[in-house]
Design an enzyme around this catalytic site. Structure first.
Site, PDB file in Angstrom:
ATOM      1  N   LEU A  32      50.146  75.099  -8.213  1.00 61.95           N
ATOM      2  CA  LEU A  32      49.401  75.373  -6.985  1.00 61.95           C
ATOM      3  C   LEU A  32      50.281  75.894  -5.853  1.00 61.95           C
ATOM      4  CD1 LEU A  32      47.027  72.264  -6.999  1.00 61.95           C
ATOM      5  CD2 LEU A  32      46.693  74.517  -8.045  1.00 61.95           C
ATOM      6  N   HIS A  36      45.671  78.203  -3.307  1.00 62.46           N
ATOM      7  CA  HIS A  36      44.852  77.118  -3.862  1.00 62.46           C
ATOM      8  C   HIS A  36      44.578  76.049  -2.798  1.00 62.46           C
ATOM      9  CE1 HIS A  36      47.189  78.454  -7.565  1.00 62.46           C
ATOM     10  NE2 HIS A  36      45.955  78.605  -7.976  1.00 62.46           N
ATOM     11  N   LYS A 148      40.856  86.883  -4.086  1.00 62.01           N
ATOM     12  CA  LYS A 148      41.963  87.588  -4.729  1.00 62.01           C
ATOM     13  C   LYS A 148      41.538  88.058  -6.110  1.00 62.01           C
ATOM     14  CE  LYS A 148      46.540  87.168  -6.485  1.00 62.01           C
ATOM     15  NZ  LYS A 148      46.325  86.633  -7.861  1.00 62.01           N
ATOM     16  N   ASP A 149      40.750  87.228  -6.806  1.00 60.66           N
ATOM     17  CA  ASP A 149      40.214  87.585  -8.123  1.00 60.66           C
ATOM     18  C   ASP A 149      38.764  88.020  -7.912  1.00 60.66           C
ATOM     19  OD1 ASP A 149      42.485  86.560 -10.024  1.00 60.66           O
ATOM     20  OD2 ASP A 149      42.193  85.009  -8.521  1.00 60.66           O
ATOM     21  N   GLN A 152      36.449  88.483 -10.925  1.00 61.38           N
ATOM     22  CA  GLN A 152      36.150  87.158 -11.473  1.00 61.38           C
ATOM     23  C   GLN A 152      35.077  86.459 -10.632  1.00 61.38           C
ATOM     24  OE1 GLN A 152      39.410  84.401 -12.699  1.00 61.38           O
ATOM     25  NE2 GLN A 152      38.915  83.314 -10.833  1.00 61.38           N
ATOM     26  N   VAL A 175      44.842  84.464   0.529  1.00 63.39           N
ATOM     27  CA  VAL A 175      45.967  83.918   1.296  1.00 63.39           C
ATOM     28  C   VAL A 175      47.227  84.684   0.886  1.00 63.39           C
ATOM     29  CG1 VAL A 175      47.304  81.848   1.817  1.00 63.39           C
ATOM     30  CG2 VAL A 175      44.838  81.684   1.408  1.00 63.39           C
ATOM     31  N   SER A 184      50.383  84.010  -5.550  1.00 65.07           N
ATOM     32  CA  SER A 184      49.995  83.920  -6.957  1.00 65.07           C
ATOM     33  C   SER A 184      50.959  82.986  -7.665  1.00 65.07           C
ATOM     34  CB  SER A 184      50.066  85.305  -7.600  1.00 65.07           C
ATOM     35  OG  SER A 184      50.061  85.198  -9.006  1.00 65.07           O
TER      36      SER A 184
HETATM   37  P1  AMP Z   1      44.309  80.360 -10.684  1.00 61.67           P
HETATM   38  O1  AMP Z   1      44.979  79.032 -10.664  1.00 61.67           O
HETATM   39  O2  AMP Z   1      45.247  81.505 -10.531  1.00 61.67           O
HETATM   40  O3  AMP Z   1      43.340  80.504 -11.825  1.00 61.67           O
HETATM   41  O4  AMP Z   1      43.429  80.415  -9.371  1.00 61.67           O
HETATM   42  C1  AMP Z   1      42.496  79.400  -9.074  1.00 61.67           C
HETATM   43  C2  AMP Z   1      41.651  79.840  -7.906  1.00 61.67           C
HETATM   44  O5  AMP Z   1      42.493  80.069  -6.783  1.00 61.67           O
HETATM   45  C3  AMP Z   1      40.894  81.145  -8.171  1.00 61.67           C
HETATM   46  O6  AMP Z   1      39.601  81.055  -7.599  1.00 61.67           O
HETATM   47  C4  AMP Z   1      41.737  82.161  -7.455  1.00 61.67           C
HETATM   48  O7  AMP Z   1      40.996  83.288  -7.019  1.00 61.67           O
HETATM   49  C5  AMP Z   1      42.227  81.354  -6.263  1.00 61.67           C
HETATM   50  N1  AMP Z   1      43.447  81.957  -5.705  1.00 61.67           N
HETATM   51  C6  AMP Z   1      44.607  82.206  -6.355  1.00 61.67           C
HETATM   52  N2  AMP Z   1      45.485  82.810  -5.522  1.00 61.67           N
HETATM   53  C7  AMP Z   1      44.849  82.950  -4.337  1.00 61.67           C
HETATM   54  C8  AMP Z   1      45.208  83.511  -3.067  1.00 61.67           C
HETATM   55  N3  AMP Z   1      46.403  84.063  -2.850  1.00 61.67           N
HETATM   56  N4  AMP Z   1      44.298  83.482  -2.076  1.00 61.67           N
HETATM   57  C9  AMP Z   1      43.063  82.932  -2.285  1.00 61.67           C
HETATM   58  N5  AMP Z   1      42.670  82.398  -3.438  1.00 61.67           N
HETATM   59  C10 AMP Z   1      43.539  82.403  -4.458  1.00 61.67           C
END
Ligand code: AMP
Length: 285
Positions: A32, A36, A148-149, A152, A175, A184
């Site tokens: 995280l 997140h 960001k996604d 998705q 963010v 990321s």
């Molecule tokens: P992940 O752990 O990469 O699967 O991401 C989990 C959630 O966090 C997903 O809904 C992503 O879109 C969100 N997320 C990941 N990075 C960011 C970011 N930089 N800004 C906003 N949401 C994010």
């Protein structure tokens, strides 16, 4: 904060919540970061109870992708979430979520055929498999996803609407690091030179937004990308496209009414990064 490992523990936690409680779920793959954390803080603020899931979902990784080396750090993740006031974490094992190989697949007409859906065959199907499973097991009333996604997010929203999941899908802003690079979990793969070159994605998006009133079509986009690539030689472009933000379809003009969104994906070494920006605003949820 309760740490729930099994589906049984998860269902038991859910059954102990007051009838009619607003339950916010933040699905994540762990490792995280502040992105997140922002989703989690919003879930805590907007719900009676909030829960984050931490699960590196095998079905959304291709055979050549980074499933086995994806960063995992449950201790640090739990500490961060506890500090934000999350009530529970669901961190299951892959063998419990998928006791047999998943047989049911998702195919959402046009939304999953472009962008990451095209570059990562099977990825969006895997995402929808795990999100639908989490929605069934956790039974949230609200679920938080990052813009960001963006593809998705749109796919999950469509699935929730069309399959009548009793869940409101809540979009959350991107963010960024101080230099504008989207946060990321994969940024930790980058060495210091690659991290500098990751600015490429943000610079291209800024150029596209800055030139939105003169953009005519794919040739202009390609020109902007090419100019920036000269400045960032370590970058290998996957895609850069501007599509309609409502349905991810190609658009003939880039005016505000089309809600155009610019999407970019690029490799730095083996690491694949994505980002996006609306040329005006994201279409309303
Ligand atoms: P992940 O752990 O990469 O699967 O991401 C989990 C959630 O966090 C997903 O809904 C992503 O879109 C969100 N997320 C990941 N990075 C960011 C970011 N930089 N800004 C906003 N949401 C994010």
């Amino acid at each position: 904060m309760e740490l729930l490992h099994t589906i049984k523990e998860m269902r038991s936690w859910r059954s102990r919540q007051p009838l009619g409680a607003r339950i916010g779920l933040v699905p994540t793959m762990g490792a995280l970061h502040r992105g997140h954390a922002t989703l989690a803080a919003q879930a805590v603020a907007e719900n009676d109870r909030s829960i984050a899931s931490i699960f590196v979902n095998p079905t959304q990784f291709g055979p050549q992708e980074d499933y086995s080396r994806y960063p995992r750090d449950l201790g640090a993740d739990a500490a961060l979430l506890a500090g934000l006031g999350i009530d529970a974490i669901f961190a299951p094992q892959a063998r419990d979520i998928y006791p047999q190989q998943a047989q049911i697949t998702y195919d959402i007409r046009d939304l999953d055929k472009r962008l990451c859906g095209a570059s990562r065959p099977g990825h969006m199907n895997g995402v929808l498999q795990i999100v639908s499973i989490l929605f069934h097991i956790v039974q949230p009333t609200h679920a938080y996803f990052g813009l960001k996604d963006y593809q998705q997010y749109l796919l999950i929203r469509r699935m929730a609407t069309e399959l009548h999941f009793p869940v409101q899908v809540v979009p959350c802003p991107i963010v960024r690091e101080p230099d504008g690079v989207a946060m990321s979990s994969r940024n930790r793969y980058l060495d210091s030179e690659q991290r500098k070159q990751a600015r490429f994605l943000r610079d291209v998006l800024d150029d596209l937004v800055g030139r939105r009133s003169v953009l005519q079509g794919p040739a202009d986009i390609a020109q902007i990308v090419e100019a920036r690539q000269a400045q960032y030689p370590a970058v290998r472009l996957d895609y850069c496209e501007v599509l309609g933000g409502r349905d991810l379809q190609p658009i003939s003009s880039f005016n505000a009414a089309q809600a155009p969104v610019a999407f970019i994906a690029a490799y730095l070494g083996q690491t694949r990064l994505i980002d996006n920006a609306p040329l005006y605003d994201y279409p309303p949820a």
